[in-house]
Design a protein around this motif. Sequence first.
Motif, PDB file in Angstrom:
ATOM      1  N   THR A 154       0.837  -1.205   0.000  1.00 22.07           N
ATOM      2  CA  THR A 154       0.000   0.000   0.000  1.00 22.07           C
ATOM      3  C   THR A 154       0.870   1.253   0.000  1.00 22.07           C
ATOM      4  N   CYS A 155       1.873   1.273   0.853  1.00 19.35           N
ATOM      5  CA  CYS A 155       2.776   2.436   0.907  1.00 19.35           C
ATOM      6  C   CYS A 155       3.514   2.612  -0.414  1.00 19.35           C
ATOM      7  N   THR A 157       2.588   1.640  -3.367  1.00 17.20           N
ATOM      8  CA  THR A 157       1.631   2.087  -4.384  1.00 17.20           C
ATOM      9  C   THR A 157       1.329   3.568  -4.235  1.00 17.20           C
TER      10      THR A 157
END
Length: 150
Positions: free
Chosen positions: A13-14, A16
């Motif tokens: 997530t980070c 991305t």
Amino acid sequence: MTRAWILPLLLMTCGTLVAIAQFVRGSAVGAVPFLLLFGLLAGMNSPLVFPRPVTDAEARRRSAEDGRPVVYWRAGCKYCLRLRLRLGPAAHRAHWVDIWRDPAGAAAVRAVNGGDETVPTVVVAGRPHVNPDPSWVRAQLGRGPRTGEG
């Protein structure tokens, strides 16, 4: 979802989000290294890097038959990852128990570590070794079945 996947998902997530920010700023080329880096970190901290785990009972049964070590581990543990990477292909000869997936495995680790879930804990011939040197574990994997023990 088990907690073993929280860190890898957080890393992806980070990565991305950072890649999207780079892309929005007009640097599509700058976004790719971030995706690759965070993808690599997520993969290395996921259960996918480790051999398929078995239950504590199954690992003990197999170890009694073939004399191979039982390795208790959990995803996200840098010492477990170090052991896994340093063992290389030989890691598949050990019996791996993920203490986050197997409550009996977690209980076994707590029993030999004064109530703590300290991993990696490697059990060879019934004797626990906490965070052993990977070269020592590799040597234990190279040994054949032990007879007369049990």
